[in-house]
Design an enzyme around this catalytic site. Structure first.
Site, PDB file in Angstrom:
ATOM      1  N   CYS A  87       0.845  -1.199   0.000  1.00 30.75           N
ATOM      2  CA  CYS A  87       0.000   0.000   0.000  1.00 30.75           C
ATOM      3  C   CYS A  87       0.882   1.252   0.000  1.00 30.75           C
ATOM      4  CB  CYS A  87      -0.977  -0.048   1.170  1.00 30.75           C
ATOM      5  SG  CYS A  87      -2.396   1.041   0.938  1.00 30.75           S
ATOM      6  N   HIS A 195      -3.465  -5.619   1.036  1.00 32.26           N
ATOM      7  CA  HIS A 195      -2.811  -5.832   2.331  1.00 32.26           C
ATOM      8  C   HIS A 195      -2.798  -7.303   2.729  1.00 32.26           C
ATOM      9  CE1 HIS A 195      -2.443  -1.655   3.808  1.00 32.26           C
ATOM     10  NE2 HIS A 195      -3.494  -1.425   3.041  1.00 32.26           N
ATOM     11  N   GLU A 197      -1.056  -8.688   4.965  1.00 29.82           N
ATOM     12  CA  GLU A 197      -0.876  -8.809   6.424  1.00 29.82           C
ATOM     13  C   GLU A 197      -2.201  -8.683   7.169  1.00 29.82           C
ATOM     14  OE1 GLU A 197      -0.399  -6.133   4.719  1.00 29.82           O
ATOM     15  OE2 GLU A 197      -0.814  -4.336   5.913  1.00 29.82           O
TER      16      GLU A 197
END
EC number: 6.3.5.3
Lengths: 223, 80
Positions: A87, A195, A197
């Site tokens: 990002c 994302h 994560e």
């Protein structure tokens, strides 16, 4: 496997990134502040997290890309080190010249924040070896400036050298060629808007993102 | 010495913000606006007193930070 997360003023996914890295590698990453001029010794991977570094002033990622620690990160990458930018981290890597193209305001001008389907473009990288090429995975996005722009020549080069890591199934931001993530020439730098994560635990609703960190853990432990 | 930098999107790069402004102008009744391109103006206050040296320095600043030359062009104006 030794990892580090770079933290800028305005980073807000640094803790999520640290949790994902620790889960995959069994070792907590070093958290490195942007004003540090040098990196911890013996790193295998540097992660640049999401957020709004320096308030997105001037251009997203532009100020962060010129901060003291980024000189060391660029040098690390040029020596063949592995770098992941997610990002805002992707925006920083592009502004630092480690990846080609540019990320502009989303074509529909809207901030997009939802889970999206991605197609895995290649499994030939240390970031994507746990995926099958062509596989559809679910990973959340949350950005206002993820509209990937590059010249026809750069797009052709990315395609021909199999460096498009992920594509959107439904393009949320106007990115050329539906590009969600790209690899560097040596395949050791990955920048992506989604994302991984944020989706690496069944309690969060899925684990598709976690496989990216598993790929890294197995690639870099072997190395 | 003062410098003013105009940063604009290169021609051919789609400007979604400019398009949104164009639509809003149409909605306000301003007809005949065929295109809107949005950019930035950056004003610099410099120690330098020589115009040529100032321009060289500001151009270097543009290449290194103020503009993203992948998608943007810039113009430098030096005013005494």
């Amino acid at each position: 496997m030794k990892t580090a997360v770079i933290v800028f003023p305005g980073s807000n996914c640094d803790r999520d990134m640290a949790v994902a890295l620790e889960r995959a590698t069994g070792q907590a990453p070093a958290m490195v502040w942007h004003k540090d001029a040098s990196l911890p010794a013996g790193l295998d991977l540097i992660a640049i997290p999401g957020g709004f570094s320096f308030g997105d002033y001037l251009r997203c990622g532009a100020i962060a890309a010129r901060s003291p620690i980024m000189r060391a990160v660029v040098e690390f990458a040029q020596k063949g080190g592995h770098v992941l930018g997610v990002c805002n981290g992707f925006q920083v890597l592009i502004e630092a010249g480690l990846l080609p193209g540019a990320l502009m305001r989303n074509a529909n001008l809207k901030f997009v924040c939802r889970d999206l389907h991605l197609t895995v473009g290649t499994s030939d990288s240390p970031f994507t070896s746990a995926y099958r090429p062509g596989e559809t995975i679910t990973v959340p996005v949350a950005h206002h400036d993820g509209n990937f722009v590059a010249s026809d020549a750069v797009l052709a080069e990315l395609r021909d050298s199999d460096r498009v890591a992920f594509r959107y199934v439904e393009n949320p931001n106007g990115s050329r060629d539906d590009i969600a993530g790209i690899l560097s020439d040596n395949r050791r730098v990955l920048g992506m808007m989604p994302h991984p994560e944020r989706l690496n635990d069944p309690a969060l609703g899925g684990t598709d993102g976690g496989r990216l960190f598993d790929s890294l853990a197995s690639a870099l432990v072997r190395a | 010495m003062k410098a003013r930098v105009h940063v604009t999107l290169k021609s051919g790069v789609l400007d979604p913000q400019g398009e949104a402004v164009r639509h809003a102008l149409g909605a306000l009744g301003f007809d005949g606006v065929n295109g809107v391109r949005q950019g930035k103006v950056i004003e610099l206050d410099l120690d330098e007193t020589d115009a040529a040296r100032a321009e060289t320095a500001v151009r270097a600043m543009c290449d290194k930070l103020l503009a993203n030359t992948v998608i943007e062009d810039y113009d430098v104006e030096i005013a005494g």
